[in-house]
Design a protein around this motif. Structure first.
Motif, PDB file in Angstrom:
ATOM      1  N   ASP A   1     -28.816 -25.915  36.782  1.00 42.07           N
ATOM      2  CA  ASP A   1     -29.972 -25.765  37.589  1.00 42.07           C
ATOM      3  C   ASP A   1     -30.129 -27.092  38.381  1.00 42.07           C
ATOM      4  O   ASP A   1     -31.343 -27.768  38.691  1.00 42.07           O
ATOM      5  CB  ASP A   1     -31.465 -25.606  36.825  1.00 42.07           C
ATOM      6  CG  ASP A   1     -31.219 -24.133  36.218  1.00 42.07           C
ATOM      7  OD1 ASP A   1     -30.966 -23.336  36.721  1.00 42.07           O
ATOM      8  OD2 ASP A   1     -32.256 -24.102  35.166  1.00 42.07           O
ATOM      9  N   GLY A   2     -28.822 -27.533  38.861  1.00 46.67           N
ATOM     10  CA  GLY A   2     -29.245 -28.823  39.732  1.00 46.67           C
ATOM     11  C   GLY A   2     -29.282 -30.237  38.897  1.00 46.67           C
ATOM     12  O   GLY A   2     -29.161 -30.055  37.665  1.00 46.67           O
ATOM     13  N   PRO A   3     -29.402 -31.174  39.737  1.00 43.36           N
ATOM     14  CA  PRO A   3     -29.345 -32.698  39.206  1.00 43.36           C
ATOM     15  C   PRO A   3     -30.664 -32.740  38.122  1.00 43.36           C
ATOM     16  O   PRO A   3     -31.756 -32.428  38.316  1.00 43.36           O
ATOM     17  CB  PRO A   3     -29.568 -33.428  40.252  1.00 43.36           C
ATOM     18  CG  PRO A   3     -29.066 -32.777  41.640  1.00 43.36           C
ATOM     19  CD  PRO A   3     -29.413 -31.330  41.175  1.00 43.36           C
ATOM     20  N   ASP A   4     -30.308 -33.718  37.036  1.00 46.03           N
ATOM     21  CA  ASP A   4     -31.222 -34.106  36.084  1.00 46.03           C
ATOM     22  C   ASP A   4     -31.118 -35.445  36.025  1.00 46.03           C
ATOM     23  O   ASP A   4     -32.085 -36.032  35.084  1.00 46.03           O
ATOM     24  CB  ASP A   4     -31.038 -33.273  34.967  1.00 46.03           C
ATOM     25  CG  ASP A   4     -29.435 -33.581  34.281  1.00 46.03           C
ATOM     26  OD1 ASP A   4     -28.965 -34.485  34.804  1.00 46.03           O
ATOM     27  OD2 ASP A   4     -29.091 -32.608  33.509  1.00 46.03           O
ATOM     28  N   GLY A   5     -30.100 -36.479  36.495  1.00 42.03           N
ATOM     29  CA  GLY A   5     -30.214 -37.725  36.374  1.00 42.03           C
ATOM     30  C   GLY A   5     -30.012 -38.377  35.006  1.00 42.03           C
ATOM     31  O   GLY A   5     -30.099 -39.487  34.900  1.00 42.03           O
ATOM     32  N   ILE A   6     -29.284 -37.647  34.137  1.00 39.12           N
ATOM     33  CA  ILE A   6     -29.006 -38.052  32.815  1.00 39.12           C
ATOM     34  C   ILE A   6     -27.767 -38.393  32.697  1.00 39.12           C
ATOM     35  O   ILE A   6     -26.631 -37.721  33.191  1.00 39.12           O
ATOM     36  CB  ILE A   6     -29.158 -37.209  31.510  1.00 39.12           C
ATOM     37  CG1 ILE A   6     -30.841 -36.813  31.861  1.00 39.12           C
ATOM     38  CG2 ILE A   6     -28.918 -37.403  30.353  1.00 39.12           C
ATOM     39  CD1 ILE A   6     -31.222 -35.568  30.925  1.00 39.12           C
ATOM     40  N   ILE A   7     -27.249 -39.909  32.048  1.00 42.41           N
ATOM     41  CA  ILE A   7     -25.723 -40.040  31.845  1.00 42.41           C
ATOM     42  C   ILE A   7     -25.969 -40.470  30.405  1.00 42.41           C
ATOM     43  O   ILE A   7     -26.959 -40.846  29.598  1.00 42.41           O
ATOM     44  CB  ILE A   7     -25.587 -41.598  32.537  1.00 42.41           C
ATOM     45  CG1 ILE A   7     -26.527 -42.537  32.142  1.00 42.41           C
ATOM     46  CG2 ILE A   7     -25.509 -41.155  33.973  1.00 42.41           C
ATOM     47  CD1 ILE A   7     -26.099 -43.987  32.887  1.00 42.41           C
ATOM     48  N   ASN A   8     -24.703 -40.606  29.698  1.00 44.11           N
ATOM     49  CA  ASN A   8     -24.393 -40.796  28.311  1.00 44.11           C
ATOM     50  C   ASN A   8     -24.174 -41.878  28.174  1.00 44.11           C
ATOM     51  O   ASN A   8     -22.856 -42.475  28.526  1.00 44.11           O
ATOM     52  CB  ASN A   8     -23.555 -39.686  27.666  1.00 44.11           C
ATOM     53  CG  ASN A   8     -23.735 -39.950  26.252  1.00 44.11           C
ATOM     54  OD1 ASN A   8     -22.818 -40.456  25.537  1.00 44.11           O
ATOM     55  ND2 ASN A   8     -24.813 -39.224  25.286  1.00 44.11           N
ATOM     56  N   ILE A   9     -24.579 -42.987  27.406  1.00 45.11           N
ATOM     57  CA  ILE A   9     -24.085 -44.523  27.299  1.00 45.11           C
ATOM     58  C   ILE A   9     -22.776 -44.161  26.169  1.00 45.11           C
ATOM     59  O   ILE A   9     -21.964 -45.277  26.778  1.00 45.11           O
ATOM     60  CB  ILE A   9     -25.225 -45.146  26.578  1.00 45.11           C
ATOM     61  CG1 ILE A   9     -26.418 -45.499  27.352  1.00 45.11           C
ATOM     62  CG2 ILE A   9     -24.608 -46.689  26.117  1.00 45.11           C
ATOM     63  CD1 ILE A   9     -26.096 -45.914  28.874  1.00 45.11           C
ATOM     64  N   TYR A  10     -22.724 -43.527  25.485  1.00 46.13           N
ATOM     65  CA  TYR A  10     -21.442 -43.575  24.531  1.00 46.13           C
ATOM     66  C   TYR A  10     -20.250 -43.168  25.439  1.00 46.13           C
ATOM     67  O   TYR A  10     -19.165 -43.815  25.307  1.00 46.13           O
ATOM     68  CB  TYR A  10     -21.304 -42.652  23.508  1.00 46.13           C
ATOM     69  CG  TYR A  10     -22.447 -43.000  22.430  1.00 46.13           C
ATOM     70  CD1 TYR A  10     -22.124 -44.074  21.521  1.00 46.13           C
ATOM     71  CD2 TYR A  10     -23.706 -42.493  22.107  1.00 46.13           C
ATOM     72  CE1 TYR A  10     -22.800 -44.245  20.423  1.00 46.13           C
ATOM     73  CE2 TYR A  10     -24.612 -43.000  21.328  1.00 46.13           C
ATOM     74  CZ  TYR A  10     -24.180 -43.933  20.357  1.00 46.13           C
ATOM     75  OH  TYR A  10     -24.893 -44.393  19.422  1.00 46.13           O
ATOM     76  N   THR A  11     -20.436 -42.288  26.301  1.00 47.68           N
ATOM     77  CA  THR A  11     -19.180 -41.827  27.404  1.00 47.68           C
ATOM     78  C   THR A  11     -19.085 -42.693  28.484  1.00 47.68           C
ATOM     79  O   THR A  11     -17.814 -43.289  28.757  1.00 47.68           O
ATOM     80  CB  THR A  11     -19.903 -40.566  28.125  1.00 47.68           C
ATOM     81  OG1 THR A  11     -20.041 -39.513  27.182  1.00 47.68           O
ATOM     82  CG2 THR A  11     -18.541 -40.143  29.202  1.00 47.68           C
ATOM     83  N   GLU A  12     -19.980 -43.510  28.846  1.00 47.22           N
ATOM     84  CA  GLU A  12     -19.891 -44.538  30.000  1.00 47.22           C
ATOM     85  C   GLU A  12     -19.021 -45.622  29.230  1.00 47.22           C
ATOM     86  O   GLU A  12     -18.425 -46.652  30.019  1.00 47.22           O
ATOM     87  CB  GLU A  12     -20.944 -44.906  30.482  1.00 47.22           C
ATOM     88  CG  GLU A  12     -22.015 -43.860  31.233  1.00 47.22           C
ATOM     89  CD  GLU A  12     -20.988 -43.492  32.300  1.00 47.22           C
ATOM     90  OE1 GLU A  12     -20.453 -44.120  33.026  1.00 47.22           O
ATOM     91  OE2 GLU A  12     -21.410 -42.336  32.729  1.00 47.22           O
ATOM     92  N   THR A  13     -19.432 -46.122  28.153  1.00 51.98           N
ATOM     93  CA  THR A  13     -18.801 -47.221  27.255  1.00 51.98           C
ATOM     94  C   THR A  13     -17.744 -46.887  26.543  1.00 51.98           C
ATOM     95  O   THR A  13     -16.920 -47.748  25.951  1.00 51.98           O
ATOM     96  CB  THR A  13     -19.796 -48.180  26.293  1.00 51.98           C
ATOM     97  OG1 THR A  13     -20.206 -47.005  25.432  1.00 51.98           O
ATOM     98  CG2 THR A  13     -21.048 -48.513  27.144  1.00 51.98           C
TER      99      THR A  13
ATOM    100  N   LYS B   1     -38.682 -31.022  39.222  1.00 53.93           N
ATOM    101  CA  LYS B   1     -37.579 -31.038  37.997  1.00 53.93           C
ATOM    102  C   LYS B   1     -36.368 -31.453  38.560  1.00 53.93           C
ATOM    103  O   LYS B   1     -35.578 -32.163  37.853  1.00 53.93           O
ATOM    104  CB  LYS B   1     -37.424 -29.747  37.161  1.00 53.93           C
ATOM    105  CG  LYS B   1     -36.740 -28.550  37.843  1.00 53.93           C
ATOM    106  CD  LYS B   1     -36.687 -27.366  36.767  1.00 53.93           C
ATOM    107  CE  LYS B   1     -36.090 -26.041  37.675  1.00 53.93           C
ATOM    108  NZ  LYS B   1     -35.858 -25.121  36.732  1.00 53.93           N
ATOM    109  N   ASN B   2     -35.956 -31.209  39.785  1.00 55.53           N
ATOM    110  CA  ASN B   2     -34.796 -31.605  40.587  1.00 55.53           C
ATOM    111  C   ASN B   2     -34.820 -32.960  41.441  1.00 55.53           C
ATOM    112  O   ASN B   2     -33.967 -33.118  42.134  1.00 55.53           O
ATOM    113  CB  ASN B   2     -34.083 -30.367  41.453  1.00 55.53           C
ATOM    114  CG  ASN B   2     -34.039 -29.366  40.370  1.00 55.53           C
ATOM    115  OD1 ASN B   2     -34.314 -28.209  40.480  1.00 55.53           O
ATOM    116  ND2 ASN B   2     -32.979 -29.276  39.229  1.00 55.53           N
ATOM    117  N   THR B   3     -35.853 -33.321  41.775  1.00 55.05           N
ATOM    118  CA  THR B   3     -36.475 -34.344  42.624  1.00 55.05           C
ATOM    119  C   THR B   3     -37.118 -35.434  41.808  1.00 55.05           C
ATOM    120  O   THR B   3     -38.194 -35.312  41.484  1.00 55.05           O
ATOM    121  CB  THR B   3     -37.136 -34.017  43.926  1.00 55.05           C
ATOM    122  OG1 THR B   3     -36.580 -32.617  44.377  1.00 55.05           O
ATOM    123  CG2 THR B   3     -37.338 -34.877  44.933  1.00 55.05           C
TER     124      THR B   3
END
Length: 880
Positions: A10-22, A122-124
């Motif tokens: 359902d489109g963007p949600d603005g969530i990232i995962n710190i474990y994945t990023e680091t 929810k998408n904006t």
């Protein structure tokens, strides 16, 4: 961040995962974030919602988002750190609408929050908050931007079109750090003017202006004097006075309203009344609201005049107590309504003239004891004329609920308005007269009868002033008394109360009371000599005096005796009083406040000792003892020189002191032993009491028993509970066993008690009936054996019983009995006596010894073998 899609749904949600990023895992430890951003970060999963971080990263470090990794190996030191740089985001404006393509609409009255023109779903995400707003125009209607609040003032344009509005274009700019570009969003807002119903201040009108015709003509409510700055498109609302007939009508007549208010004089005390006229302007757009303004008129009741009733008020300055100036005022009455004014906050008393204020409390400066009563004290005031003024503020008719109080006196007060009505005042005149001094009330003056007379004025106390000689003396009944008072003949001290009264030319009366006591000279009476017996040391010494002694004295005597009063009471039975001893007792009557010399007299006491006789005695005797010598009952130390008196009149006492019991019954009898003493001692005596125990002879009816009963001595019925059986009339030893009773046997019975007293003995004859003989009531002495034997082991009729519990005891009644049992053929099958086992269906004859006999009818012959008792025969049935 607006394009990040973590879950791909359902489109963007603005969530990232710190474990994945680091490049770390849960095994490396747990990531944490600054507590103020904790709501955006899930430490368990490592998910971070960038949309929940409300500010873009800038050069300032407070907008950087730091993360720290901790594990058990490193403890409180982070294993690793990371920093998130969040690019700027200026948001997305709401879609434009209308002919003017505006993103939002607002009202200039309350301002407009520019962030409400952004899209948010929810998408904006919402825009970052650390941006800046700029206005892209030059309209004079623009005022300022406060934070995110747009403030404008749209000018009023009377007439059509009714909606006054203006469009404003604004840019929202969010800056970023190096590598992140600036972001901007432009919005267009249409601002609508809020309608204005104008402003109005309350108009305060005193009743006197209404009565003077100032407001007889109609007034226009739209005049700036009453309503200013209003939009002309408004309307007037209906109200209770009925003055406005339609919504465009703005004219009212205040005099007509007033006339209706006072109701032809029936409502003159209206105090304060408000009359409200409401002007309203409806909204031009849904973003703004309606507005109304109240044009208020306040009608204020004017004060009516008041004055002193019958001036001046005259009073003498020797009258104690306070008076209220308010009581001297007379208030206006109109149409049956009194215009009386009393208030402790809106009135004031003041001294206009006079030598002092007479203790008057005033309101200004504030006095906590002030009261509208105007309390003054004229007692001992300087004679003269005093003038006081009572002032009433028109605020006495105020209503504290007014937001603008016309009765507030402080111009700096937020409730202050200039009062339209006048203060009302009136004066009270008082004349105070003096009096001729009569001295001070005097009491507790003590004089001795030896003075014979006294000057009454000389007895009065003063406050330093000279007592006038023009007064007169009167007694309690009003009789006039001379100043020189001659003492009357007195039988006792007497108190006199006289009043000294003066009356001056001004009619002021002064009176003083004099209380004095003329005391008799002390009189202790005449003494005496008294002789008392030591066994009756009860006496009142005062009774031994003669000559009418005073009752104000006390006694002193031997052994340190002193009395608490004049009586000198001795009572040998009262342990709280001292014991009288022989010697001289001195009665002392002290001098009084008027007569100081004491008087005394003496009573001489002699004590005679009586003989010691001992203590009372008491004994108990059985009547069958016959008699007792009372002398034998006395203590060994008791002298035998006295005689016994028959105080109970028993007629059982002989002159030798012997008491015969024959005529005495169950009772206690008291005899007095008396020895004569030397006077004044009375006889010495003691009491000897004897208790006679006279027990009733038992009642035992004629004893008649059947020999088959085998009765014993205890089976005889007796009408008393405690008794003894004897074998002879003179026997001292009672029967203690329970012997079997025999014919013509004789026993003797007597009632006994716990003290072993006995009654007379009764002879009891035993009559034992043989079988076949009849009792006196006709019953037959006979034996009915059982009619069946069933030796089956059920304990019921297993044998041919000879011992029948509680009915018969054959072996005991006939120890030599003989029993024979025959079968139906006449052959004997059983023969028994006291030594033989009872028949149980077996033969004990030698021919058939031990055989079980068959069922059937058997016959028996029972021979008692005792005196004249006849054989008994019968049959029974043997059942198996």
């Amino acid at each position: 961040m607006e394009n990040i899609d973590f879950d791909g749904v359902d489109g963007p949600d603005g969530i990232i995962n710190i474990y994945t990023e680091t490049g770390t895992t849960l095994a490396d430890g747990a990531w944490t974030i600054n507590p103020k951003f904790r709501s955006a970060f899930d430490e368990a999963t490592g998910n971070l919602s960038t949309w929940a971080l409300k500010r873009a990263s800038t050069v300032a470090t407070q907008n950087d988002y730091f993360f720290e990794l901790y594990n058990t190996t490193c403890g409180t030191d982070p294993v690793r750190t990371a920093k998130l740089i969040l690019g700027p985001y200026s948001g997305v404006a709401l879609p434009p609408s209308g002919v003017n393509n505006v993103n939002a609409q607002g009202c200039d009255f309350i301002g407009f929050d520019l962030f409400s023109a952004f899209a948010l779903d929810k998408n904006t995400p919402s825009p970052h908050l650390n941006g800046e707003w700029t206005y892209n125009g030059s309209s004079s209607s623009f005022v300022e931007i406060m934070g995110s609040l747009l403030l404008v003032e749209i000018p009023y344009q009377p007439g059509l079109p009714l909606v006054d509005q203006e469009i404003f274009e604004l840019t929202y700019t969010v800056s970023g750090v190096s590598g992140c570009a600036i972001e901007q969003t432009i919005i267009r807002v249409a601002m609508v003017r809020q309608v204005d119903s104008g402003e109005s201040e309350p108009t305060y009108i005193c009743e006197d202006d209404l009565l003077a015709g100032v407001y007889d003509l109609d007034i226009d409510l739209t005049n700036d004097q009453y309503l200013s700055g209003e939009d002309i498109e408004g309307t007037w609302f209906p109200e209770s006075t009925g003055q406005i007939e339609n919504e465009q009508d703005s004219k009212v007549n205040l005099r007509a309203i007033y006339d209706n208010l006072i109701d032809n004089g029936n409502n003159l005390r209206f105090g304060i009344e408000r009359f409200n006229f409401v002007y309203g302007v409806e909204q031009r757009s849904a973003v703004c609201g309606d507005q109304t303004t109240v044009v208020r008129f306040m009608f204020l009741e004017e004060l009516r005049p008041f004055k002193q009733r019958n001036p001046p008020f005259q009073i003498c300055n020797n009258i104690p107590g306070e008076i209220d100036l308010y009581d001297f005022l007379e208030f206006t009455v109109e149409n049956g309504q009194s215009f009386e004014y009393f208030s402790d906050t809106n009135t004031n008393w003041r001294l206009v003239s006079g030598s002092s204020s007479l203790g008057l409390h005033v309101l200004s400066p504030p006095d906590p004891d002030y009261t509208h009563r105007g309390t003054i004290n004229t007692f001992q005031a300087e004679p003269g004329t005093y003038i006081f003024e009572y002032g009433v503020s028109p605020s006495i008719n105020s209503d504290p609920a007014n937001t603008c109080d016309p009765y507030a006196t402080d111009p700096l007060s937020s409730f202050y308005c200039e009062h339209p009505c006048d203060v009302m005042t009136a004066r009270v005149e008082i004349e105070i007269f003096g009096f001729e001094y009569t001295g001070e009330d005097t009491k507790d003056v003590n004089l001795c009868e030896s003075l014979e007379q006294v000057d009454l004025r000389s007895l009065l106390t003063t406050n330093g002033n000279t007592i006038a000689t023009t007064g007169i003396w009167t007694n309690s009944t009003g009789d006039v008394i001379n100043n020189t008072f001659v003492f009357p003949n007195l039988n006792s001290s007497q108190t006199f109360t006289f009043t000294y009264t003066t009356t001056n030319s001004g009619g002021c009366v002064e009176a003083t009371n004099l209380v004095f006591t003329i005391h008799k000279e002390p009189n202790a009476g005449e003494g005496s000599i008294a002789t008392l017996c030591s066994d009756d040391l009860t006496i009142t010494l005062f009774d031994l005096l003669s000559g009418n002694p005073d009752t104000t004295g006390t006694w002193k005597g031997p052994f340190g005796y002193t009395s608490s009063d004049h009586l000198g009471v001795f009572d040998i039975s009262n342990v709280m009083l001292p014991v009288l001893g022989a010697g001289n007792y001195l009665y002392i009557v002290p001098g009084s406040d008027g007569c100081s010399t004491a008087d005394t007299s003496t009573v001489s006491i002699t004590i005679v000792e009586p003989l010691t006789i001992g203590t009372d005695r008491s004994e108990t005797f059985c009547k069958i003892d016959g008699s007792v010598n009372l002398y034998s009952l006395l203590d060994r130390d008791t002298p035998r020189t006295g005689i016994f008196e028959d105080t109970d009149n028993t007629n059982a006492l002989t002159k030798d002191g012997i008491v015969e019991f024959e005529t005495l019954t169950n009772n206690i009898y008291t005899f007095r032993y008396v020895i004569t003493n030397t006077q004044p001692c009375d006889q010495s005596s003691l009491n000897v009491s004897i208790q006679i125990v006279d027990l009733p002879t038992p009642v035992v009816p004629a004893q008649e028993f059947c020999i088959l009963d085998a009765k014993r001595l205890e089976d005889i019925e007796v009408d008393v509970l405690n008794y003894n059986w004897y074998t002879t009339l003179e026997s001292d030893t009672p029967v203690i066993d329970n012997p079997l009773l025999y014919d013509n046997q004789v026993f003797y019975i007597a009632t006994v008690d716990t003290d072993n007293c006995e009654s007379e003995r009764l002879e009891v004859l035993i009559n034992i009936l043989n079988t076949g003989e009849r009792f006196a009531n006709g019953d037959l002495c006979t034996l009915d054996f059982q009619d069946g034997v069933s030796p089956n082991g059920d304990n019921q009729n297993d044998t041919f019983h000879l011992l029948i519990d509680e009915v018969y005891n054959i072996p005991e009644a006939f120890p030599d009995f003989d029993l024979k049992i025959y079968n139906r053929y006449g052959s004997i099958v059983y023969e028994g006596n006291i030594n033989t086992e009872e028949f149980r269906g077996e033969s004990n004859i030698s021919v058939r010894l031990g055989d079980d006999l068959p069922s059937g009818t058997y016959f028996y012959i029972f021979t008692p073998n005792f005196e004249n008792n006849l054989p008994i025969q019968g049959s029974f049935y043997l059942s198996r």
